[in-house]
Motif scaffolding. Structure first.
Motif, PDB file in Angstrom:
ATOM      1  N   HIS A 189      57.995  49.866   5.482  1.00  0.00           N
ATOM      2  CA  HIS A 189      57.156  50.385   4.406  1.00  0.00           C
ATOM      3  C   HIS A 189      57.369  49.557   3.152  1.00  0.00           C
ATOM      4  O   HIS A 189      58.515  49.238   2.808  1.00  0.00           O
ATOM      5  N   LEU A 190      56.256  49.220   2.488  1.00  0.00           N
ATOM      6  CA  LEU A 190      56.299  48.538   1.201  1.00  0.00           C
ATOM      7  C   LEU A 190      55.751  49.503   0.157  1.00  0.00           C
ATOM      8  O   LEU A 190      54.628  49.994   0.305  1.00  0.00           O
ATOM      9  N   ALA A 209      59.223  47.385  -3.154  1.00  0.00           N
ATOM     10  CA  ALA A 209      60.438  47.504  -2.362  1.00  0.00           C
ATOM     11  C   ALA A 209      60.092  47.715  -0.897  1.00  0.00           C
ATOM     12  O   ALA A 209      59.275  48.582  -0.564  1.00  0.00           O
ATOM     13  N   ALA A 210      60.712  46.939  -0.038  1.00  0.00           N
ATOM     14  CA  ALA A 210      60.515  47.056   1.406  1.00  0.00           C
ATOM     15  C   ALA A 210      61.674  47.843   2.014  1.00  0.00           C
ATOM     16  O   ALA A 210      62.836  47.630   1.649  1.00  0.00           O
ATOM     17  N   TYR A 229      46.555  45.620  -7.105  1.00  0.00           N
ATOM     18  CA  TYR A 229      47.537  44.617  -6.703  1.00  0.00           C
ATOM     19  C   TYR A 229      48.315  45.112  -5.485  1.00  0.00           C
ATOM     20  O   TYR A 229      48.824  46.239  -5.482  1.00  0.00           O
ATOM     21  N   TYR A 230      48.381  44.252  -4.472  1.00  0.00           N
ATOM     22  CA  TYR A 230      49.061  44.588  -3.221  1.00  0.00           C
ATOM     23  C   TYR A 230      50.234  43.632  -2.997  1.00  0.00           C
ATOM     24  O   TYR A 230      50.105  42.426  -3.228  1.00  0.00           O
ATOM     25  N   CYS A 231      51.339  44.167  -2.533  1.00  0.00           N
ATOM     26  CA  CYS A 231      52.420  43.272  -2.120  1.00  0.00           C
ATOM     27  C   CYS A 231      52.361  43.095  -0.603  1.00  0.00           C
ATOM     28  O   CYS A 231      51.781  43.906   0.123  1.00  0.00           O
ATOM     29  N   GLY A 247      51.664  46.684   1.192  1.00  0.00           N
ATOM     30  CA  GLY A 247      51.832  47.915   0.446  1.00  0.00           C
ATOM     31  C   GLY A 247      50.497  48.619   0.272  1.00  0.00           C
ATOM     32  O   GLY A 247      49.449  48.117   0.680  1.00  0.00           O
ATOM     33  N   GLN A 248      50.551  49.797  -0.368  1.00  0.00           N
ATOM     34  CA  GLN A 248      49.350  50.612  -0.510  1.00  0.00           C
ATOM     35  C   GLN A 248      48.514  50.191  -1.710  1.00  0.00           C
ATOM     36  O   GLN A 248      47.355  50.607  -1.838  1.00  0.00           O
TER      37      GLN A 248
END
Length: 118
Positions: free
Chosen positions: A3-4, A23-24, A93-95, A109-110
């Motif tokens: 999960h990110l 954070a992962a 913005y997505y990681c 990420g979401q």
């Protein structure tokens, strides 16, 4: 499963700054490249910046000199320090992370909303 989780988005005036974190967690042996992407309404998702586990960075031309990507490998966390923000930086913005656990997989990420007002 990995999960990110992103945080740090919000509303800021043009010229202001924001710091995004991602954070992962989960089944992680190591993480190769981590990155930030963004998607504005009606546009395709685009690369903003990436960073390798060794600290090599790359940036989109549109953010060079204004954004700085960094990471804490011990915390499996990537950051995006955004300065001199412009209205055209408004986007979700997505990681993104290339995670190794038995094999490599890419996770997203979401997303976190960044809105820059003029």
């Amino acid at each position: 499963q990995v999960h990110l989780v992103e945080s740090g988005g919000g509303l800021v005036q043009a010229g202001g700054s924001l710091r995004l974190s991602c954070a992962a967690s989960g089944s992680i042996f190591s993480i190769n490249v981590m990155g930030w992407y963004r998607q504005a309404p009606g546009k395709q998702r685009e690369l903003v910046a990436t960073i390798t586990s060794g600290g090599t960075t790359a940036y989109a031309e549109s953010v060079k000199g204004r954004f700085t990507i960094s990471r804490d490998n011990a915390k499996n966390t990537v950051y995006l320090q955004m300065s001199s923000l412009k209205p055209e930086d408004t986007a979700v913005y997505y990681c993104n992370a290339d995670v190794y656990y038995i094999t490599y997989n890419t996770y997203w990420g979401q997303g976190t909303q960044v809105t820059v007002s003029s």
